[in-house]
Design a protein around this motif. Structure first.
Motif, PDB file in Angstrom:
ATOM      1  N   GLU A  92       0.779  -1.108   0.063  1.00 41.16           N
ATOM      2  CA  GLU A  92      -0.178  -0.004   0.000  1.00 41.16           C
ATOM      3  C   GLU A  92       0.853   1.193   0.055  1.00 41.16           C
ATOM      4  O   GLU A  92       0.436   2.407  -0.307  1.00 41.16           O
ATOM      5  CB  GLU A  92      -1.031  -0.024   1.178  1.00 41.16           C
ATOM      6  N   HIS A  93       1.960   1.067   0.311  1.00 41.91           N
ATOM      7  CA  HIS A  93       2.918   2.264   0.392  1.00 41.91           C
ATOM      8  C   HIS A  93       3.231   2.815  -0.960  1.00 41.91           C
ATOM      9  O   HIS A  93       3.565   4.055  -1.045  1.00 41.91           O
ATOM     10  CB  HIS A  93       4.411   1.798   0.852  1.00 41.91           C
ATOM     11  N   ALA A  94       3.081   2.055  -2.215  1.00 43.75           N
ATOM     12  CA  ALA A  94       3.189   2.358  -3.428  1.00 43.75           C
ATOM     13  C   ALA A  94       2.068   3.893  -3.691  1.00 43.75           C
ATOM     14  O   ALA A  94       2.674   4.753  -4.235  1.00 43.75           O
ATOM     15  CB  ALA A  94       3.046   1.589  -4.402  1.00 43.75           C
ATOM     16  N   VAL A  95       0.845   3.454  -3.093  1.00 44.82           N
ATOM     17  CA  VAL A  95      -0.259   4.383  -3.406  1.00 44.82           C
ATOM     18  C   VAL A  95      -0.036   5.607  -2.451  1.00 44.82           C
ATOM     19  O   VAL A  95      -0.051   6.705  -2.558  1.00 44.82           O
ATOM     20  CB  VAL A  95      -1.539   3.945  -2.875  1.00 44.82           C
ATOM     21  N   TRP A  96       0.548   5.539  -1.202  1.00 48.66           N
ATOM     22  CA  TRP A  96       0.888   6.391  -0.427  1.00 48.66           C
ATOM     23  C   TRP A  96       2.006   7.354  -0.854  1.00 48.66           C
ATOM     24  O   TRP A  96       2.014   8.426  -0.648  1.00 48.66           O
ATOM     25  CB  TRP A  96       1.325   5.864   1.194  1.00 48.66           C
ATOM     26  N   ALA A 100      -4.857  -1.553  -7.546  1.00 47.81           N
ATOM     27  CA  ALA A 100      -6.044  -0.554  -7.802  1.00 47.81           C
ATOM     28  C   ALA A 100      -6.775  -0.623  -6.732  1.00 47.81           C
ATOM     29  O   ALA A 100      -7.622   0.220  -6.284  1.00 47.81           O
ATOM     30  CB  ALA A 100      -6.714  -1.389  -9.179  1.00 47.81           C
ATOM     31  N   SER A 101      -6.951  -1.761  -5.780  1.00 49.19           N
ATOM     32  CA  SER A 101      -7.613  -1.794  -4.747  1.00 49.19           C
ATOM     33  C   SER A 101      -7.321  -0.779  -3.711  1.00 49.19           C
ATOM     34  O   SER A 101      -8.026  -0.053  -3.026  1.00 49.19           O
ATOM     35  CB  SER A 101      -7.667  -3.237  -4.166  1.00 49.19           C
ATOM     36  N   ASN A 102      -6.037  -0.796  -3.438  1.00 51.85           N
ATOM     37  CA  ASN A 102      -5.291   0.040  -2.291  1.00 51.85           C
ATOM     38  C   ASN A 102      -5.594   1.405  -3.023  1.00 51.85           C
ATOM     39  O   ASN A 102      -5.709   2.634  -2.003  1.00 51.85           O
ATOM     40  CB  ASN A 102      -3.990  -0.130  -2.341  1.00 51.85           C
TER      41      ASN A 102
END
Length: 194
Positions: A84-88, A108-110
């Motif tokens: 999830e850090h990638a989206v963050w 995509a979900s994250n």
């Protein structure tokens, strides 16, 4: 979570396929559970050389794209591990929307959970968008989630489809907790009946 209705911002063309989550945020920078501070390491190995100096040829280092809020990528963006850090890292950098032909499923979900709008468009349209952005010298692009359209500096409008539930979640700015709290009355009644 910040609502997303529409925005007008610089779009950065990133014509790389299979950009995985390790490329977005390398594992050595994932020591924090905080969502803030990760943006400085976004695309670390693409943005910086081994000595830590910026690579002048990387799109987000160009003066016109330093404040980009949109990325126009190639297929399979966000593939790889389920961090999830990638989206963050993307959102902390200021990215609010990624346009690509396809995305990694977990990414995509994250993204949905964290208010990052993902727009899927065919390869040829993404290529056209990247070209138009460069031709317009990075003039702002308008992304309208309500109307499900992208308006280029030339005036050209491109329609996109999005899952209705994803659209509603982003427009209302609802994270997982916010979606649960919409049912607060029903939860309270259920618990009282126990």
């Amino acid at each position: 979570m910040q609502k997303f209705i529409r925005m007008k911002a610089v779009a950065a063309p990133l014509p790389l396929a299979n950009v995985d989550t390790d490329m977005i945020i390398p594992a050595q920078y994932m020591k924090s559970l905080s969502r803030s501070g990760l943006g400085k390491h976004l695309f670390q190995e693409l943005r910086f050389d081994r000595s830590g100096e910026e690579r002048a040829d990387f799109v987000l280092n160009r003066p016109q794209c330093r404040n980009a809020q949109i990325i126009v990528a190639d297929r399979n963006f966000g593939c790889g591990s389920s961090r999830e850090h990638a989206v963050w890292a993307l959102t902390d950098f200021g990215i609010r929307c990624v346009i690509a032909p396809s995305f990694g499923d977990i990414f995509a979900s994250n993204a949905r959970k964290n208010g990052l709008l993902l727009i899927r468009l065919p390869d040829e349209i993404c290529g056209h968008l990247r070209s138009e952005v460069a031709l317009s010298q990075y003039a702002p692009v308008e992304v309208d989630l309500e109307a499900q359209s992208i308006r280029l500096a030339s005036g050209e409008t491109i329609a996109f489809d999005i899952d209705p539930d994803d659209r509603r979640i982003l427009m209302e700015g609802l994270d997982d907790i916010g979606r649960t709290l919409r049912h607060d009355d029903a939860i309270t009644k259920f618990e009282a009946a126990l």
